[in-house]
Design a protein around this motif. Sequence first.
Motif, short mmCIF file in Angstrom:
data_model
loop_
_atom_site.label_atom_id
_atom_site.label_comp_id
_atom_site.label_asym_id
_atom_site.label_seq_id
_atom_site.Cartn_x
_atom_site.Cartn_y
_atom_site.Cartn_z
N GLY A 5 0.74 -1.28 -0.01
CA GLY A 5 -0.18 0.19 0.06
C GLY A 5 0.70 1.17 0.05
O GLY A 5 0.54 2.10 -0.73
N TRP A 6 1.96 1.17 0.87
CA TRP A 6 2.90 2.41 0.93
C TRP A 6 3.59 2.66 -0.72
O TRP A 6 3.54 3.81 -0.90
CB TRP A 6 3.72 2.31 2.17
N ILE A 7 3.98 1.56 -1.17
CA ILE A 7 4.59 1.52 -2.36
C ILE A 7 3.90 2.36 -3.42
O ILE A 7 4.11 3.15 -4.24
CB ILE A 7 5.19 0.39 -2.84
N MET A 8 2.58 1.66 -3.53
CA MET A 8 1.43 2.01 -4.56
C MET A 8 1.16 3.57 -4.28
O MET A 8 1.01 4.28 -5.25
CB MET A 8 0.26 1.03 -4.39
N SER A 9 1.11 3.96 -2.96
CA SER A 9 0.55 5.37 -2.88
C SER A 9 2.00 6.26 -3.20
O SER A 9 1.59 7.26 -3.66
CB SER A 9 0.70 5.62 -1.18
N ALA A 10 3.23 5.90 -3.07
CA ALA A 10 4.49 6.65 -3.61
C ALA A 10 4.24 6.73 -5.01
O ALA A 10 4.80 7.45 -5.29
CB ALA A 10 5.48 5.79 -2.88
#
Length: 82
Positions: free
Chosen positions: A52-57
């Motif tokens: 989720g964090w990578i996709m948000s980035a």
Amino acid sequence: MAGSSHGHTPAAWTGVTIAFIGFCVSGAFMVMAQPAGFWAGMAIVVIGGIVGWIMSAMGMGQPKDTHKDLLAAQPEPASAKG
């Protein structure tokens, strides 16, 4: 939160779905008394947060300025007016 579309992004949905699957795996292995499976499920939960964090980035999350714009557009509550 309802007015800000909080969490309605591909990054949020994907991260939460992966984490939910991890919780289900951990719960099943906890009932079966299999510690290795439990910890594997917990690892899946962590992977969900990372995905989720990578996709948000990568731009699939909610823009940082969204909350400021929505708060500025909302009218002031009647109780706060002098």
